[in-house]
Design a protein around this motif. Structure first.
Motif, PDB file in Angstrom:
ATOM      1  N   TYR A   1     -23.798 -30.170 -24.726  1.00 28.74           N
ATOM      2  CA  TYR A   1     -22.805 -30.179 -23.660  1.00 28.74           C
ATOM      3  C   TYR A   1     -21.443 -30.433 -24.264  1.00 28.74           C
ATOM      4  CZ  TYR A   1     -22.904 -35.349 -23.767  1.00 28.74           C
ATOM      5  OH  TYR A   1     -22.828 -36.662 -24.145  1.00 28.74           O
TER       6      TYR A   1
ATOM      7  N   GLY B   1     -25.566 -29.988 -19.127  1.00 29.09           N
ATOM      8  CA  GLY B   1     -26.166 -29.810 -20.432  1.00 29.09           C
ATOM      9  C   GLY B   1     -26.986 -28.537 -20.461  1.00 29.09           C
ATOM     10  N   HIS B   2     -27.219 -28.016 -21.668  1.00 27.85           N
ATOM     11  CA  HIS B   2     -27.894 -26.734 -21.801  1.00 27.85           C
ATOM     12  C   HIS B   2     -28.786 -26.719 -23.028  1.00 27.85           C
ATOM     13  CE1 HIS B   2     -27.875 -22.256 -22.747  1.00 27.85           C
ATOM     14  NE2 HIS B   2     -28.395 -22.339 -21.548  1.00 27.85           N
TER      15      HIS B   2
END
Length: 197
Positions: free
Chosen positions: A63, A118-119
């Motif tokens: 993130y 977030g990813h």
């Protein structure tokens, strides 16, 4: 294009209409007017990234500090990924909640995630390739990481790939050493805005 908001506010799934004939397939991967109508804002494109991963490669959770934040529009051009979005906005009612979408070269879905989320991506087969549009150019001073296996998040990572093979998770040293959510809370290293878009 079919569009639905994920259970994490500020994250959306886009499924394009595909047109195929003897020559192959055509589809619109991104269309500004439809994006803006659904999400309620334009997408300001500043950088495009492409990465290819072996089966089992897990990238993230990543993130960007917010502000400035970084929004992403993610598509899979070959293979398959599990695309996971996590709400890391500390004042959000869905803080710590996650949702996931399989993006692949069959349905050709895309995932949009707003700033403050977030990813992570898990490759579900060898040579899977992802393309993501970014609203902020790479700025390492704002990049942050979170442990993808943090039990507080409880993300259900698959252990079997798209072709039925057992997945062995492969992470970078940086991702493997990422702090847990509790540590980030203590360090005040989480995004502060819960704006959905």
């Amino acid at each position: 294009m079919r569009i639905r908001e994920l259970s994490v506010p500020g994250a959306w799934e886009f499924t394009p209409r595909q047109f195929g004939d003897a020559r192959g397939v055509f589809y619109e991967s991104f269309k500004a007017s439809e994006f803006e109508k659904a999400v309620g804002r334009p997408f300001d494109l500043l950088q495009v990234n492409i990465s290819t991963s072996a089966a089992g490669v897990l990238r993230g959770i990543h993130y960007t500090e917010n502000p400035p934040g970084q929004a992403k529009y993610v598509t899979c051009v070959r293979g398959a990924f599990l695309d996971v979005v996590v709400d890391l906005r500390r004042d959000s009612p869905t803080f710590g909640k996650w949702d996931a979408v399989v993006i692949d070269d069959v349905e050709r879905k895309a995932v949009f995630l707003a700033e403050g989320l977030g990813h992570a991506l898990l490759s579900l087969e060898d040579d899977s390739t992802v393309n993501y549009l970014c609203s902020l150019e790479y700025a390492p001073e704002f990049d942050r990481d979170l442990d993808a296996f943090d039990p507080e998040l409880g993300i259900e990572w698959p252990t079997v790939g798209r072709n039925g093979e057992t997945l062995t998770f492969i992470r970078s040293d940086k991702d493997a050493a990422a702090p847990r959510l509790a540590d980030l809370k203590l360090l005040s290293r989480l995004p502060g805005t819960s704006a959905a878009n």
